[in-house]
Design a protein around this motif. Structure first.
Motif, PDB file in Angstrom:
ATOM      1  N   LYS A 360       0.831  -1.212   0.000  1.00  0.00           N
ATOM      2  CA  LYS A 360       0.000   0.000   0.000  1.00  0.00           C
ATOM      3  C   LYS A 360       0.860   1.254   0.000  1.00  0.00           C
ATOM      4  N   MET A 361       2.019   1.195   0.620  1.00  0.00           N
ATOM      5  CA  MET A 361       2.925   2.341   0.589  1.00  0.00           C
ATOM      6  C   MET A 361       3.457   2.549  -0.825  1.00  0.00           C
ATOM      7  N   ILE A 362       3.884   1.470  -1.433  1.00  0.00           N
ATOM      8  CA  ILE A 362       4.481   1.562  -2.769  1.00  0.00           C
ATOM      9  C   ILE A 362       3.488   2.159  -3.763  1.00  0.00           C
ATOM     10  N   ARG A 363       2.266   1.677  -3.718  1.00  0.00           N
ATOM     11  CA  ARG A 363       1.310   2.134  -4.715  1.00  0.00           C
ATOM     12  C   ARG A 363       0.952   3.616  -4.535  1.00  0.00           C
ATOM     13  N   ARG A 364       1.092   4.137  -3.327  1.00  0.00           N
ATOM     14  CA  ARG A 364       0.780   5.543  -3.081  1.00  0.00           C
ATOM     15  C   ARG A 364       1.882   6.472  -3.560  1.00  0.00           C
ATOM     16  N   ILE A 365       3.039   5.897  -3.922  1.00  0.00           N
ATOM     17  CA  ILE A 365       4.167   6.726  -4.349  1.00  0.00           C
ATOM     18  C   ILE A 365       4.380   6.636  -5.856  1.00  0.00           C
TER      19      ILE A 365
END
Ligand SMILES: Nc1ncnc2c1ncn2[C@@H]1O[C@H](COP(=O)(O)OP(=O)(O)O)[C@@H](O)[C@H]1O
Ligand SMILES: Nc1ncnc2c1ncn2[C@@H]1O[C@H](COP(=O)(O)OP(=O)(O)O)[C@@H](O)[C@H]1O
Ligand SMILES: [Mg+2]
Ligand SMILES: [Mg+2]
Ligand SMILES: [Mg+2]
Ligand SMILES: [Mg+2]
Ligand SMILES: [Mg+2]
Lengths: 418, 418
Positions: A360-365
């Motif tokens: 979820k962190m990766i996709r937000r960046i």
């Protein structure tokens, strides 16, 4: 057929609609011209009207047959309102203190009327950007997740109820597909939807797309997302789906709700706290000016997990009289075996949660939908620096999650990746 | 309502029934008095009639509303015939050479008419007891499993089709519950259904019920069984559900079919081969007289896994043009990343398969339903010795499965546990 009964409501039509639904009109009091209606949807998916009348208030939410922020070209099922209403009801049954009550659901119109979480409630994400401390947050969110996840799982239900509930939730497949696409696929490939802080992160994004270890990990997480019907999830439990004051916490917007792996909800909340953590440098007026606040966020991640684990275990221990079908009492018949089983369960769940948090962190960046925590950092170089740290932390969590045996260890990694 | 249309058929009623269904009567040829009808059900669950007429033959299988070997006290849903018919059809579509064709399905009567697997076909378990070598078995069963599992999974299907198929299969929940009870619970507790070779194995059974490591493992396997909708399984793939000649293999009896973890089917087949392996000492006329045959069984386990893995990978590689939703080509876009993803997938599947194999071995020695391979050993001391080895092997496989990285390693363990 059902579709023909649907029409999108603007403010005027919403007011007329409310006037026709007696219990809602009565709740507001007075007559339509006394009602104050304001559209406040933050624009991703749906219309949200806040309606205030002389006697009372409510929120009216209506789904659109497409993704609002993309346009009519990206069709999106109206059925999500049905799953949102269902989930809100289930959650309200289990943890009424953390969920706005549903007053009304109109299936063909894809309309939900629910309690207005009144000011000073604000969206948690906005509070985190402002540097506000929420001393009850970890406690409330661990309550919410432990109860909603435990009681929809085989720890509390028999196989029959569990399978039927899972089968029903399968119809929310369109929303699952969307999640698969934007969380588990697009960040790891070239896709027109993707964006990132460029050129600062170009190299990071290139490396991400060539990271075969990471792609092997995301495949495993995706399989768990698609195939594991563990509990009824909120499905979109980021800090934009939580409204808070210093003393109150309300979870909204479960339109992605479905039967999936518990770690997906836990990871969503953790991921968005970590993103807030790494974005603080972009919000402090002075260098290191948010040090204490960063510390509070980290502590909240840790308190959240610790309390979640303790409360989940408490429900498990309490359920001895009417347990679900997962752990038959005659098999799990000694304190030692129960302890071991619980330990194994929690280890696996922790590992899942870290993996989903990382995803979820990766996709937000690098994906389609970013977070205001980072987007609102005006200085792009500062923003890129924050994003790179978050990205590196996420890569580390995803790859090392099997080896991180406690939240303290994971926390340490967060402090190290700077 | 549907139940009222059900009546159990005896041989006479079966003949009358067939006479009423024109395509079946025609297939048999002649008239009812020319038909030879014989009930051959081995007695666990259903009636099975072999019907031979002047022109052709067929098998008529009817479900009973209770477990036949227990009696009317243990009710059992008639709906299993529906899931059996569905699974037979799906399997026949994918691998017609290994499945009897369905001629007729009558839902309210819970009756299936299918092709008769004619002599010299016998039940594989009986062949293994007799010490017959089946040179094509590993090849055929790896074909059957690789295709049925691959093509019902997200490797071949899109999310929409996969979720709908899984949701439909959920209605076979009664059969899943039965499996949960007799495979994942009762062997690890005191239960009136349980039996074992007593007093020889009393101590082993006591140790099993106090083995908290094992109970933690079986909890994990049960969770996978209950929550993981990976592929459409046969659900009861032991050597009693396979009919063979030296050149032909037919898989029957998928009444337990549902969406579950692939390893459950693979493990069932492997488990029953291993049980046959450990029972050979009880069947050889002379000490060690079945050494070569034991070797063949071990080789078959190994060939089965190796061929399964190779064929499954081949389907995966071939599916590049119309892949399922699991591995998006734009993400898995280099030989290296595909290879790594496949390796990880196979490692996890191997680990699952060993775990389920172990569970299935254990339940056949201490649970309600035993296997003829061991039951037919007249000398109880010899039988107990065989059973103890199988039990020890199963415990080892279940606990060490994460560390066994290849079928060769697993095979070695089998040779060691004697
Ligand atoms: N019950 C409520 N009380 C107060 N504000 C709400 C309520 N529900 C939604 N909102 C406001 O509307 C915004 C969008 O609502 P949300 O349910 O998240 O819609 P979407 O699915 O489009 O994201 C929220 O960010 C919040 O500001
Ligand atoms: N298509 C078939 N051809 C030949 N024999 C069959 C066929 N189907 C079943 N049988 C015989 O009937 C027995 C019981 O059938 P099965 O489908 O396994 O029933 P159950 O579900 O009761 O175990 C088998 O062991 C086999 O001997
Ligand atoms: Mg929202
Ligand atoms: Mg939403
Ligand atoms: Mg059986
Ligand atoms: Mg059978
Ligand atoms: Mg059967």
């Amino acid at each position: 057929e059902e579709r023909r009964k649907y029409r999108p409501l603007d403010e005027k039509a919403a007011s007329e609609y409310l006037a026709m639904v007696a219990p809602l009109a009565e709740r507001l009091g007075g007559s339509p011209q006394d009602w104050n209606i304001k559209e406040v949807g933050d624009g991703n998916m749906n219309f949200v009207y806040i309606v205030v009348g002389p006697r009372g208030s409510l929120v009216l939410k209506q789904a659109l047959p497409y993704v609002r922020c993309v346009g009519e070209s990206w069709a999106m099922t109206l059925e999500r309102a049905y799953f949102e209403a269902n989930a809100l009801r289930k959650e309200f049954e289990l943890v009424p203190e953390y969920v706005p009550e549903i007053f009304h659901f109109d299936h063909p119109m894809a309309v939900i009327a629910m309690r207005y979480c009144e000011p000073p409630h604000i969206i948690l994400r906005k509070g985190l950007i402002q540097g506000i401390v929420y001393p009850r947050l970890a406690d409330h969110m661990s309550d919410f997740t432990s109860k909603t996840l435990f009681f929809s799982s085989l720890l509390a239900l028999d196989t029959h109820k569990h399978k039927m509930a899972a089968a029903q939730s399968y119809a929310n497949v369109e929303m699952c597909r969307l999640t698969e696409q934007v969380i588990f696929s697009e960040p790891y490939m070239e896709a027109p939807n993707n964006r990132w802080t460029s050129p600062q992160l170009d190299e990071d994004v290139r490396a991400l797309r060539e990271d075969i270890e990471l792609k092997a990990e995301i495949a495993e997480l995706k399989a768990r997302f698609c195939e594991r019907t563990q509990a009824l999830l909120h499905g979109d439990l980021h800090t934009g789906s939580i409204m808070v004051t210093e003393t109150s916490t309300k979870v909204i917007d479960p339109e992605f709700s479905f039967y999936g792996p518990m770690g997906f909800d836990l990871g969503a909340f953790i991921a968005n706290l970590i993103l807030a953590y790494y974005s603080q440098d972009g919000h402090s007026a002075t260098e290191g000016g948010r040090e204490d606040y960063r510390g509070w966020i980290l502590q909240t991640v840790s308190d959240f997990w610790t309390s979640f684990a303790a409360k989940f275990k408490r429900e498990w221990d309490r359920s001895r009289d009417s347990p679900g079908d997962a752990y038959v009492p005659a098999v799990y018949n000694s304190p030692e075996v129960i302890e071991l089983a619980q330990k194994r369960f929690m280890e696996e769940l922790f590992c899942d949660s870290l993996g989903f948090a990382a995803a979820k962190m990766i996709r937000r960046i690098v994906g389609i939908a970013h977070v205001e925590d980072l987007e609102s950092i005006a200085n792009v170089d500062v923003r890129a620096k924050c994003e790179r740290r978050a990205l590196n932390c996420a890569k580390l969590l995803m790859k090392q999650r099997r080896k991180l045996s406690s939240i303290a260890e994971a926390q340490l990694k967060l402090r190290i990746v700077q």
